[in-house]
Design an enzyme around this catalytic site. Sequence first.
Site, mmCIF file in Angstrom:
data_model
loop_
_atom_site.group_PDB
_atom_site.id
_atom_site.type_symbol
_atom_site.label_atom_id
_atom_site.label_comp_id
_atom_site.label_asym_id
_atom_site.label_seq_id
_atom_site.Cartn_x
_atom_site.Cartn_y
_atom_site.Cartn_z
ATOM 1 N N ASN A 151 -76.738 24.730 12.628
ATOM 2 C CA ASN A 151 -75.662 25.511 12.014
ATOM 3 C C ASN A 151 -75.553 25.305 10.509
ATOM 4 O O ASN A 151 -74.979 26.134 9.809
ATOM 5 C CB ASN A 151 -74.319 25.189 12.679
ATOM 6 C CG ASN A 151 -74.045 23.714 12.752
ATOM 7 O OD1 ASN A 151 -74.806 22.950 13.353
ATOM 8 N ND2 ASN A 151 -72.962 23.278 12.140
ATOM 9 N N GLN A 179 -75.666 28.802 17.807
ATOM 10 C CA GLN A 179 -76.029 29.614 16.629
ATOM 11 C C GLN A 179 -77.118 30.643 16.918
ATOM 12 O O GLN A 179 -77.375 31.519 16.096
ATOM 13 C CB GLN A 179 -76.475 28.711 15.471
ATOM 14 C CG GLN A 179 -75.350 27.880 14.867
ATOM 15 C CD GLN A 179 -74.327 28.712 14.095
ATOM 16 O OE1 GLN A 179 -74.598 29.841 13.674
ATOM 17 N NE2 GLN A 179 -73.139 28.167 13.905
ATOM 18 N N CYS A 329 -72.963 12.966 2.265
ATOM 19 C CA CYS A 329 -71.916 11.942 2.127
ATOM 20 C C CYS A 329 -72.340 10.942 1.047
ATOM 21 O O CYS A 329 -73.499 10.551 0.996
ATOM 22 C CB CYS A 329 -71.739 11.157 3.431
ATOM 23 S SG CYS A 329 -71.683 12.171 4.894
HETATM 24 C C1 LIG Z 1 -74.136 24.567 16.616
HETATM 25 C C2 LIG Z 1 -72.716 24.604 17.053
HETATM 26 N N1 LIG Z 1 -72.364 23.993 18.201
HETATM 27 C C3 LIG Z 1 -71.099 24.015 18.646
HETATM 28 C C4 LIG Z 1 -70.107 24.659 17.959
HETATM 29 C C5 LIG Z 1 -68.719 24.651 18.486
HETATM 30 O O1 LIG Z 1 -68.366 25.913 19.000
HETATM 31 P P1 LIG Z 1 -66.817 26.309 19.234
HETATM 32 O O2 LIG Z 1 -66.215 26.467 17.886
HETATM 33 O O3 LIG Z 1 -66.892 27.598 19.993
HETATM 34 O O4 LIG Z 1 -66.212 25.225 20.034
HETATM 35 C C6 LIG Z 1 -70.419 25.291 16.749
HETATM 36 C C7 LIG Z 1 -69.365 25.953 15.932
HETATM 37 O O5 LIG Z 1 -69.226 25.703 14.783
HETATM 38 C C8 LIG Z 1 -71.762 25.271 16.292
HETATM 39 O O6 LIG Z 1 -72.122 25.864 15.152
#
Ligand SMILES: Cc1ncc(COP(=O)(O)O)c(C=O)c1O
Length: 380
Positions: A151, A179, A329
């Site tokens: 992401n 994603q 960070c």
């Molecule tokens: C790669 C990834 N996994 C999990 C999530 C979490 O999804 P949700 O916001 O639907 O709980 C996100 C959302 O930002 C994401 O980008």
Amino acid sequence: MNRIYLDNAATTPMDRAVIDAMLPMMESSFGNPSSIHTHGREVRNTIERARKSIAGLLNTSPAEIFFTSGGTEADNTAIVRSIEDFGITHAITSRLEHHAVLHTLEYMAKKGKIKLSYVELDDKGHIDLTHLEVLLRDNPKTLVSLMHGNNEIGNLLDLNVVGQLCEDYVAIFHSDTVQTMAHYRHDLQQLKIDFLVGAAHKFHGPKGIGFLYINAKNKITPFIHGGSQERNMRGGTENVYGIVGLAKALEIAYSGMDEHRKHVEALKARMIHRLSTELDGIEFNGDSANLERSLYTVLNVSFPPSEEADMFLFNLDINKISASGGSACTSGSDIGSHVLTALNVSPERPSVRFSFSKYNTVEEIDYVVDKLVSILKVTA
Ligand SMILES: Cc1ncc(COP(=O)(O)O)c(C=O)c1O
């Protein structure tokens, strides 16, 4: 120029057709799907039609699709239930995973339920498959949790290769596909995968709804105890509007996928080209400038250090551009991106993730690049 939204990896605007599909459910189909009278049965049928449609698009059976509140719940469920129910004692993940995966695995490790290993990465942030195989060979009863598309930096994982490795070493394979769902086709008859997830708000659907695919060979115990909803696995009255919106959003995404991909990929390529030729000192984090090996929706740009680095996103915001990012960070601090930190990006360099959707235009990309050029010329 209206405000420009380039934060589609965080969430996407809803498609008007999705809203139109949800409205009648809010206006008139209000029955409880567990009720046996006509009001209830109508809504139950709507839910099952949505499940069937999603399963059809993913080439699997409706019995393997479980609705959840989104990606986080689906990831948590896959990880916790496979550790608790399948006698898993070891898990392999990477330091680049979303916190929905990392924090869940770290919690399970802290509780003494598993030993946790992090697979090594190459200098672009791709998984070292040789190391993954070594970890698999040395550890029976393993869960592998590796995301399909990152992401933050967009790096893509080859699910076929990792799925085959997991099958060879009899490991359980979960992939956070939040994603990539609806942006790439997932054929569950072909993929060797145990758990895969989706969240509607990442593909022009509503927030607070998603799903977990559980391969039928995996028998798990309930993840939310309560009523008999979701075949006794997740108690609680269903998010009916969300489910309808999720199915509609996935249908729209699948029907226009090739066209949208071409459009969005061209926007990303244009931004890469213009930034690389018009600004000095630009770098792209991870492999996000590689169109073959990264999400076409994500471009993560690292800018030269400057006094205004902390103000960079704010500066974009006052120029009507919504994007997200930050930097790695700084030592001893948790503030910043764990992904950029794991990739050893200097905390001095401001990074911005631009993420695109079918609604973005060439004019918007040009406006954003022009603004970046003027902001950086001023701060230089
Ligand atoms: C790669 C990834 N996994 C999990 C999530 C979490 O999804 P949700 O916001 O639907 O709980 C996100 C959302 O930002 C994401 O980008």
